[in-house]
Design a protein around this motif. Structure first.
Motif, PDB file in Angstrom:
ATOM      1  N   SER A 212     -11.865  -1.038   8.552  1.00  0.00           N
ATOM      2  CA  SER A 212     -11.377  -0.177   7.438  1.00  0.00           C
ATOM      3  C   SER A 212     -12.467  -0.268   6.239  1.00  0.00           C
ATOM      4  N   ILE A 216     -14.389   2.930   4.221  1.00  0.00           N
ATOM      5  CA  ILE A 216     -14.262   3.008   3.006  1.00  0.00           C
ATOM      6  C   ILE A 216     -15.685   3.346   2.438  1.00  0.00           C
TER       7      ILE A 216
ATOM      8  N   THR B  48      -3.169   2.722  -6.214  1.00  0.00           N
ATOM      9  CA  THR B  48      -3.871   2.530  -4.996  1.00  0.00           C
ATOM     10  C   THR B  48      -3.888   3.748  -4.225  1.00  0.00           C
ATOM     11  N   THR B  49      -2.692   4.352  -4.149  1.00  0.00           N
ATOM     12  CA  THR B  49      -2.774   5.569  -3.418  1.00  0.00           C
ATOM     13  C   THR B  49      -3.607   6.905  -4.104  1.00  0.00           C
ATOM     14  N   THR B  51      -6.379   6.051  -5.567  1.00  0.00           N
ATOM     15  CA  THR B  51      -7.724   5.790  -5.219  1.00  0.00           C
ATOM     16  C   THR B  51      -8.221   6.336  -3.827  1.00  0.00           C
ATOM     17  N   ARG B  52      -7.270   5.924  -2.986  1.00  0.00           N
ATOM     18  CA  ARG B  52      -7.255   6.408  -1.518  1.00  0.00           C
ATOM     19  C   ARG B  52      -7.510   8.010  -1.237  1.00  0.00           C
ATOM     20  N   LEU B  57      -9.160   9.293   2.117  1.00  0.00           N
ATOM     21  CA  LEU B  57      -8.436   8.052   3.339  1.00  0.00           C
ATOM     22  C   LEU B  57      -7.007   8.993   3.304  1.00  0.00           C
ATOM     23  N   GLU B  58      -6.577   9.534   2.389  1.00  0.00           N
ATOM     24  CA  GLU B  58      -5.116   9.935   2.506  1.00  0.00           C
ATOM     25  C   GLU B  58      -5.217  11.491   1.862  1.00  0.00           C
ATOM     26  N   ARG B  84     -17.838   9.278   0.068  1.00  0.00           N
ATOM     27  CA  ARG B  84     -17.469   7.896  -0.055  1.00  0.00           C
ATOM     28  C   ARG B  84     -18.861   7.009  -0.475  1.00  0.00           C
ATOM     29  N   CYS B  89     -16.924   0.860  -4.460  1.00  0.00           N
ATOM     30  CA  CYS B  89     -15.610   0.424  -4.358  1.00  0.00           C
ATOM     31  C   CYS B  89     -15.531  -1.202  -4.822  1.00  0.00           C
ATOM     32  N   TYR B  91     -12.571  -4.130  -4.794  1.00  0.00           N
ATOM     33  CA  TYR B  91     -11.181  -4.496  -4.774  1.00  0.00           C
ATOM     34  C   TYR B  91     -10.744  -5.868  -4.996  1.00  0.00           C
ATOM     35  N   ASP B 168     -10.272  -1.423  -8.114  1.00  0.00           N
ATOM     36  CA  ASP B 168      -8.924  -1.739  -7.939  1.00  0.00           C
ATOM     37  C   ASP B 168      -8.567  -2.972  -7.988  1.00  0.00           C
TER      38      ASP B 168
END
Lengths: 304, 232
Positions: A212, A216, B48-49, B51-52, B57-58, B84, B89, B91, B168
């Protein structure tokens, strides 16, 4: 492209050497699986040998009348060969040869020699010794030729009726062994593939978060998938080398023991004469299952 | 640079063990190039959604997300991968590659971009030196402290000189000293020209920054202030 491939290869080798426990487990499971397939291969060889041994003993002897001409008998032989070209052997034994063979066989038996002398003439009949390939269909074809009006007039008797049941029994056992072996083989191979698949799944599962993260940071699917697939191939190749050595050594050392039980069957000769097909089976099975399992498992995580 | 247009995200029932859940509702805002934006909200507010979605990613259930005027809904996988690569990123759980060394974690980002060996060998030690991990290049992430792991995550996010940094909850697992170090680094990156999106629920950090604050509650934007405070 070349740089990318060399990087993917480097990642695979690094991951392989850093995850020794998982790598060893995957190789061990693959070794067991490939050995199972190898055993099925040897079992197939042994059963084929046994079947051919039994089938070689299935023959028909047609005894011709005393006054039958040699050319008539050879005519019957030709007709049989024409109808069943894949027949194992049709041998003409003349009266004289039959007599010679009898004398040779019983040269130490004075009673039989004396009895033959008393008869005065050669009591043996000319014959055709027919060896079929054990298939009842061929057996029936030969019987039919011998019973046709054209030929039956030359024939005194055919020695086959009492063997018919045996032949059918042998054929049914042969076909049962083949069917049973095939079904058992398929079940075992499917089970083995499932075990390998799950072992590789465990190996890839431990890298689920890593996959994953790779997504990213913008890695392409092949950049992520490649190392896992190459690792699968490395597992398969190492397992193949181990299995090949085990097969060679065990075929060599077990050969005298198996020859004692199955005279005429030499496991090491069988190994040598089938070496390339065995290499192909072991390599294709090991590397194939390794690669395909990795491909499927990683794809699952790439799709999420 | 990044634009959300009437974005709603609803997770179907099987994701939330019951009825469908709307994690974002009718969200519209824009982040300009070079901005430092803090997006604040409680856990489950939809940060978080968000950023995805920027990372592709979504997909939104309704509405559209744009990155440099490219609608992510219509972008192909090649375009998404390029987007990307242009985002760094960071986290809370670092998301490092555990089977790779410190050096390899940073190098991986450059390898993904297809950079040459020479450039990687020059750039990675430079970035690691910048964040003070030059002595730990051959260590694996599990051999580092939490602060060091987060610094490594930052090094990884910076190595390709991305135009956008998404952080994040980057201080979620850190002590106050390391937290301020991380925020200081983000400010420095922003001053150098990168757009920084900070997702956090740390009141003190947001108030101290004095930058733009977007407040999310229950998946909706309730406040968007140029020099905002943490108010929930």
């Amino acid at each position: 492209m070349v740089t990318n491939f060399s990087r993917i290869f480097k990642f695979a080798v690094n991951d392989f050497s850093r995850n020794k426990g998982i790598s060893l487990a995957a190789i061990f499971v693959l070794v067991v699986t490939i050995m199972l397939v190898t055993w099925l291969f040897f079992f197939h060889g042994i059963s084929k040998f046994l079947i051919s041994q039994v089938q070689d003993r299935i023959d028909i002897t047609a005894y011709f009348k005393d006054d039958a001409q040699e050319q008539d008998i050879l005519g019957v032989k030709e007709e049989i060969l024409k109808l069943s070209p894949d027949i194992k052997a049709v041998e003409y034994v003349s009266k004289e040869r039959a007599m010679l063979a009898f004398n040779e066989k019983h040269k130490d038996n004075a009673v039989l020699a004396k009895a033959l002398e008393e008869v005065g003439t050669n009591p043996f009949l000319p014959s055709l010794n027919i060896t079929t390939n054990g298939d009842p269909v061929q057996f029936a074809e030969v019987s039919n030729v011998l019973q046709t009006a054209n030929f039956s007039k030359f024939i005194d008797k055919v020695d086959f009726s009492q063997k018919k049941d045996t032949i059918e029994k042998v054929f049914s056992i042969t076909s049962n062994i083949n069917t049973f072996g095939l079904i058992l083989g398929i079940i075992l191979v499917i089970l083995a593939i499932l075990v390998v698949f799950n072992t590789i799944k465990l190996a890839v599962d431990s890298s689920k978060d890593e996959i994953s993260t790779m997504r990213i940071v913008g890695a392409t699917d092949w950049f992520i998938r490649g190392p896992f697939i190459i690792q699968g191939a490395i597992y398969g190749f190492i397992a193949f080398v181990i299995c090949f050595l085990i097969s060679a050594v065990s075929a060599y050392f077990l050969s005298p023991k198996i020859s004692a039980v199955l005279p005429g069957f030499n496991t090491f000769d069988y190994f040598l004469s089938n070496i390339w097909i065995l290499v192909l089976i072991q390599l294709a099975f090991g590397a194939g299952v390794g690669i395909i399992s990795s491909f499927i498992v990683v794809r699952k995580y790439l799709d999420v | 640079m990044i634009k959300f247009e009437k974005v709603t995200k609803i997770y179907p029932a099987h994701f939330s063990n019951g009825s469908p859940t709307a994690v974002l509702q009718d969200v519209s805002f824009e982040i300009k190039e070079g901005e430092f934006v803090s997006i604040v909200g409680k856990s489950g507010a939809g940060k978080t959604t968000l950023t995805r979605m920027i990372l592709g990613l979504e997909d939104p259930t309704h509405g559209d997300v744009f990155f440099k005027n490219k609608n992510l809904r219509t972008a192909d996988s090649f375009e998404i991968q390029n987007i990307r690569r242009s985002i760094g990123c960071i986290y809370q759980d670092y998301k490092l590659l555990p089977a790779k060394t410190v050096y390899e974690n940073v190098a991986y980002i450059m390898e993904v971009e297809g950079k040459g060996y020479g450039k990687i060998e020059k750039e990675v030690p430079r970035v690691l030196e910048l964040i003070g991990l030059e002595d730990k290049m051959e260590n694996f992430p599990k051999e580092l402290s939490g602060g060091e792991q987060q610094r490594l995550a930052i090094a990884r996010a910076l190595v390709n000189n991305p135009k956008v940094i998404i952080a994040d909850e980057p201080t979620g697992n850190l002590d106050p000293y390391n937290s301020y170090e991380v925020i200081y680094m983000l400010e420095k990156i922003n001053k150098a020209g990168a757009t920084v999106i900070l997702l956090t629920h740390d009141r003190e950090i947001v108030n101290k920054l004095g930058k733009r604050v977007v407040t999310l509650v229950g998946g909706r934007i309730i406040r968007d202030e140029a020099e905002g405070k943490f108010m929930l």
